[in-house]
Design a protein around this motif. Structure first.
Motif, PDB file in Angstrom:
ATOM      1  N   PRO A 140       0.792  -1.230   0.000  1.00 52.60           N
ATOM      2  CA  PRO A 140       0.000   0.000   0.000  1.00 52.60           C
ATOM      3  C   PRO A 140       0.825   1.282   0.000  1.00 52.60           C
ATOM      4  O   PRO A 140       0.266   2.362  -0.101  1.00 52.60           O
ATOM      5  CB  PRO A 140      -0.789  -0.117   1.317  1.00 52.60           C
ATOM      6  CG  PRO A 140       0.123  -0.908   2.223  1.00 52.60           C
ATOM      7  CD  PRO A 140       0.841  -1.883   1.321  1.00 52.60           C
ATOM      8  N   HIS A 141       2.140   1.195   0.143  1.00 55.12           N
ATOM      9  CA  HIS A 141       2.953   2.397   0.291  1.00 55.12           C
ATOM     10  C   HIS A 141       4.015   2.469  -0.792  1.00 55.12           C
ATOM     11  O   HIS A 141       5.129   1.987  -0.612  1.00 55.12           O
ATOM     12  CB  HIS A 141       3.608   2.419   1.678  1.00 55.12           C
ATOM     13  CG  HIS A 141       2.642   2.342   2.815  1.00 55.12           C
ATOM     14  ND1 HIS A 141       1.721   3.336   3.073  1.00 55.12           N
ATOM     15  CD2 HIS A 141       2.451   1.365   3.739  1.00 55.12           C
ATOM     16  CE1 HIS A 141       1.001   2.989   4.135  1.00 55.12           C
ATOM     17  NE2 HIS A 141       1.408   1.807   4.546  1.00 55.12           N
ATOM     18  N   PRO A 142       3.687   3.056  -1.936  1.00 54.88           N
ATOM     19  CA  PRO A 142       4.698   3.246  -2.980  1.00 54.88           C
ATOM     20  C   PRO A 142       5.849   4.116  -2.479  1.00 54.88           C
ATOM     21  O   PRO A 142       5.718   4.837  -1.487  1.00 54.88           O
ATOM     22  CB  PRO A 142       3.922   3.947  -4.105  1.00 54.88           C
ATOM     23  CG  PRO A 142       2.483   3.684  -3.813  1.00 54.88           C
ATOM     24  CD  PRO A 142       2.380   3.589  -2.323  1.00 54.88           C
ATOM     25  N   GLY A 143       6.974   4.048  -3.156  1.00 57.70           N
ATOM     26  CA  GLY A 143       8.157   4.786  -2.709  1.00 57.70           C
ATOM     27  C   GLY A 143       8.074   6.252  -3.080  1.00 57.70           C
ATOM     28  O   GLY A 143       8.840   6.736  -3.933  1.00 57.70           O
ATOM     29  N   TRP A 144       7.173   6.979  -2.405  1.00 55.50           N
ATOM     30  CA  TRP A 144       6.972   8.379  -2.765  1.00 55.50           C
ATOM     31  C   TRP A 144       8.184   9.244  -2.463  1.00 55.50           C
ATOM     32  O   TRP A 144       8.319  10.339  -2.997  1.00 55.50           O
ATOM     33  CB  TRP A 144       5.729   8.933  -2.068  1.00 55.50           C
ATOM     34  CG  TRP A 144       4.463   8.340  -2.591  1.00 55.50           C
ATOM     35  CD1 TRP A 144       3.579   7.546  -1.924  1.00 55.50           C
ATOM     36  CD2 TRP A 144       3.940   8.462  -3.917  1.00 55.50           C
ATOM     37  NE1 TRP A 144       2.543   7.168  -2.740  1.00 55.50           N
ATOM     38  CE2 TRP A 144       2.736   7.721  -3.980  1.00 55.50           C
ATOM     39  CE3 TRP A 144       4.366   9.122  -5.070  1.00 55.50           C
ATOM     40  CZ2 TRP A 144       1.967   7.630  -5.126  1.00 55.50           C
ATOM     41  CZ3 TRP A 144       3.599   9.026  -6.222  1.00 55.50           C
ATOM     42  CH2 TRP A 144       2.414   8.297  -6.237  1.00 55.50           C
ATOM     43  N   LEU A 145       9.086   8.770  -1.604  1.00 54.21           N
ATOM     44  CA  LEU A 145      10.312   9.528  -1.352  1.00 54.21           C
ATOM     45  C   LEU A 145      11.080   9.733  -2.655  1.00 54.21           C
ATOM     46  O   LEU A 145      11.608  10.816  -2.911  1.00 54.21           O
ATOM     47  CB  LEU A 145      11.193   8.778  -0.345  1.00 54.21           C
ATOM     48  CG  LEU A 145      12.619   9.331  -0.178  1.00 54.21           C
ATOM     49  CD1 LEU A 145      12.583  10.750   0.376  1.00 54.21           C
ATOM     50  CD2 LEU A 145      13.440   8.408   0.724  1.00 54.21           C
ATOM     51  N   TRP A 146      11.114   8.702  -3.485  1.00 51.82           N
ATOM     52  CA  TRP A 146      11.868   8.791  -4.737  1.00 51.82           C
ATOM     53  C   TRP A 146      11.182   9.724  -5.725  1.00 51.82           C
ATOM     54  O   TRP A 146      11.849  10.463  -6.465  1.00 51.82           O
ATOM     55  CB  TRP A 146      12.049   7.391  -5.326  1.00 51.82           C
ATOM     56  CG  TRP A 146      12.590   6.434  -4.307  1.00 51.82           C
ATOM     57  CD1 TRP A 146      11.916   5.406  -3.702  1.00 51.82           C
ATOM     58  CD2 TRP A 146      13.888   6.470  -3.725  1.00 51.82           C
ATOM     59  NE1 TRP A 146      12.725   4.792  -2.794  1.00 51.82           N
ATOM     60  CE2 TRP A 146      13.945   5.407  -2.782  1.00 51.82           C
ATOM     61  CE3 TRP A 146      15.016   7.275  -3.903  1.00 51.82           C
ATOM     62  CZ2 TRP A 146      15.079   5.148  -2.029  1.00 51.82           C
ATOM     63  CZ3 TRP A 146      16.151   7.016  -3.157  1.00 51.82           C
ATOM     64  CH2 TRP A 146      16.172   5.966  -2.235  1.00 51.82           C
ATOM     65  N   ALA A 147       9.852   9.685  -5.714  1.00 49.32           N
ATOM     66  CA  ALA A 147       9.122  10.628  -6.566  1.00 49.32           C
ATOM     67  C   ALA A 147       9.380  12.065  -6.124  1.00 49.32           C
ATOM     68  O   ALA A 147       9.553  12.966  -6.959  1.00 49.32           O
ATOM     69  CB  ALA A 147       7.618  10.326  -6.516  1.00 49.32           C
ATOM     70  N   PHE A 148       9.444  12.273  -4.813  1.00 51.06           N
ATOM     71  CA  PHE A 148       9.746  13.608  -4.295  1.00 51.06           C
ATOM     72  C   PHE A 148      11.149  14.048  -4.708  1.00 51.06           C
ATOM     73  O   PHE A 148      11.356  15.195  -5.133  1.00 51.06           O
ATOM     74  CB  PHE A 148       9.625  13.622  -2.765  1.00 51.06           C
ATOM     75  CG  PHE A 148      10.203  14.856  -2.125  1.00 51.06           C
ATOM     76  CD1 PHE A 148       9.516  16.061  -2.171  1.00 51.06           C
ATOM     77  CD2 PHE A 148      11.443  14.808  -1.505  1.00 51.06           C
ATOM     78  CE1 PHE A 148      10.058  17.206  -1.596  1.00 51.06           C
ATOM     79  CE2 PHE A 148      11.988  15.947  -0.929  1.00 51.06           C
ATOM     80  CZ  PHE A 148      11.294  17.149  -0.972  1.00 51.06           C
ATOM     81  N   LEU A 149      12.125  13.153  -4.596  1.00 47.79           N
ATOM     82  CA  LEU A 149      13.497  13.508  -4.962  1.00 47.79           C
ATOM     83  C   LEU A 149      13.621  13.808  -6.459  1.00 47.79           C
ATOM     84  O   LEU A 149      14.353  14.709  -6.860  1.00 47.79           O
ATOM     85  CB  LEU A 149      14.461  12.388  -4.561  1.00 47.79           C
ATOM     86  CG  LEU A 149      14.673  12.200  -3.062  1.00 47.79           C
ATOM     87  CD1 LEU A 149      15.576  11.008  -2.794  1.00 47.79           C
ATOM     88  CD2 LEU A 149      15.254  13.464  -2.431  1.00 47.79           C
ATOM     89  N   GLY A 150      12.897  13.051  -7.281  1.00 44.78           N
ATOM     90  CA  GLY A 150      12.900  13.341  -8.710  1.00 44.78           C
ATOM     91  C   GLY A 150      12.306  14.708  -9.007  1.00 44.78           C
ATOM     92  O   GLY A 150      12.823  15.461  -9.847  1.00 44.78           O
ATOM     93  N   THR A 151      11.211  15.031  -8.304  1.00 39.41           N
ATOM     94  CA  THR A 151      10.591  16.345  -8.483  1.00 39.41           C
ATOM     95  C   THR A 151      11.518  17.450  -7.989  1.00 39.41           C
ATOM     96  O   THR A 151      11.596  18.532  -8.590  1.00 39.41           O
ATOM     97  CB  THR A 151       9.252  16.406  -7.731  1.00 39.41           C
ATOM     98  OG1 THR A 151       8.412  15.333  -8.184  1.00 39.41           O
ATOM     99  CG2 THR A 151       8.548  17.727  -7.969  1.00 39.41           C
ATOM    100  N   LEU A 152      12.243  17.185  -6.908  1.00 35.83           N
ATOM    101  CA  LEU A 152      13.211  18.151  -6.386  1.00 35.83           C
ATOM    102  C   LEU A 152      14.319  18.403  -7.409  1.00 35.83           C
ATOM    103  O   LEU A 152      14.738  19.550  -7.627  1.00 35.83           O
ATOM    104  CB  LEU A 152      13.801  17.638  -5.074  1.00 35.83           C
ATOM    105  CG  LEU A 152      14.785  18.560  -4.347  1.00 35.83           C
ATOM    106  CD1 LEU A 152      14.084  19.843  -3.912  1.00 35.83           C
ATOM    107  CD2 LEU A 152      15.383  17.840  -3.141  1.00 35.83           C
TER     108      LEU A 152
END
Length: 264
Positions: A140-152
Motif C-alpha cells: 500500500p505504500h509506494p516509494g513516494w520519497l523517490w518521486a519527491f526527490l525526482g521532483t526536487l
C-alpha cells in the motif's frame, strides 16, 4: 525550389560563433548533432513546416522522453535516451531552418527556452516516478520519497536555468544590455576557483536533459545486471544523486551570479 546542399547551408545555418557559444551550445551539438542536423535541414527548409512547429515537436519529444520512463526495465530507459537525442536534433534544426529562411523571432526564442524548462523537468520527474515504481510496487505504500526527490531534481534544473535567464531580465529592466560571456567571471578569486573546479568536474551537467537521459540509461543497465532481489537500487541511487546535484548547483549558481559582474 531546388534543395540546397549541406555546403550551401553551412555558412548560413552555422554562422561564425554558433558552435563556440559557451552558454548557448551543448557539447553534443558541437561534437556530432550539428553535423547530423546539417544533413536533415535540406529536407525541411523548402517545406511548409515552420521553425516554431519544429520547436513544438522538440517539446513533444522531450516530454515523451520523461513519460516513457514509466515503462519498467531497459526499454523505458533506452526509449528515453533516444527521444532526448531526437529532442536535441530538433533543438538544432529549428534554429537552423529559421536562420536559412530569415525567420528568427522573439517568439521562437521564448518557445525554445520554455521547451527546455518543460522537457528537462519532465525527464527528471519521470525518473523519480520510475524509482518510486508507483505502477508496479507491491503493497500500500509506494516509494513516494523517490518521486519527491525526482521532483526536487526537476525543480533544481528549472531554477538553474531561471537564474541564468533572469540575469538578462534584471539587466534589461535596469536599462543595461544583455550580458556578455566575458562579463561572467566572479569577482572573488575564491569563488572563481570553486567555479573552475565545478566546471572541470562537470557534475552540474548531470541534471541537463542529454546528460540525465544517459545517466538514467546507465542506472537501468546496472539494475539489469544485478540480481533480481536488488530491485531498483541503482535507479534510486541515481535519483538521490541528481537531487543532491540539483540542490547544490542551484545554490552555487545563485552565489556565483550574485558575486559576478553580470549584475553590475
Amino acid at each position: 525550389m531546388p534543395r540546397p546542399s549541406a555546403a550551401e547551408l553551412r555558412p548560413v545555418v552555422h554562422p561564425a560563433g554558433v558552435k563556440d557559444r559557451r552558454s548557448g551550445e551543448h557539447w553534443a551539438g558541437r561534437l556530432y548533432m550539428r553535423e547530423i542536423s546539417l544533413r536533415i535541414d535540406p529536407y525541411l527548409v523548402n517545406t511548409r513546416i515552420s521553425p516554431n512547429q519544429l520547436t513544438y515537436l522538440m517539446v513533444v519529444a522531450g516530454v515523451l522522453g520523461g513519460a516513457v520512463l514509466l515503462l519498467p526495465g531497459l526499454p523505458g530507459a533506452v526509449l528515453a535516451a533516444l527521444l532526448f537525442q531526437l529532442y536535441l536534433l530538433l533543438d538544432c534544426v529549428d534554429g537552423e531552418v529559421a536562420r536559412w529562411r530569415g525567420q528568427t523571432s522573439v517568439t521562437g526564442v521564448y518557445l525554445d527556452r520554455t521547451g527546455h524548462y518543460l522537457c528537462e523537468a519532465a525527464l527528471l520527474t519521470g525518473f523519480g516516478l520510475r524509482a518510486a515504481d508507483v505502477f508496479h510496487r507491491q503493497g500500500p505504500h509506494p516509494g513516494w520519497l523517490w518521486a519527491f526527490l525526482g521532483t526536487l531534481a526537476a525543480l533544481g534544473a528549472i531554477l538553474i536555468k531561471a537564474e541564468t535567464d533572469l540575469v538578462d531580465v534584471a539587466r534589461q529592466r535596469s536599462g543595461l544590455p544583455a550580458v556578455a560571456d566575458e562579463a561572467s567571471a566572479p569577482r572573488s578569486s575564491g569563488l572563481a576557483l570553486v567555479r573552475r573546479a565545478a566546471a572541470a568536474l562537470r557534475f552540474h551537467r548531470l541534471v541537463g536533459g542529454i546528460e540525465a537521459s544517459l545517466f538514467i540509461l546507465l542506472a537501468a543497465v546496472l539494475d539489469a545486471c544485478v540480481p533480481a532481489g536488488s530491485g531498483l537500487f541503482f535507479t534510486r541511487l541515481g535519483v538521490a544523486v541528481l537531487a543532491a546535484v540539483a540542490v547544490a548547483q542551484t545554490l552555487l549558481h545563485l552565489v556565483s551570479i550574485l558575486a559576478s559582474s553580470r549584475l553590475r
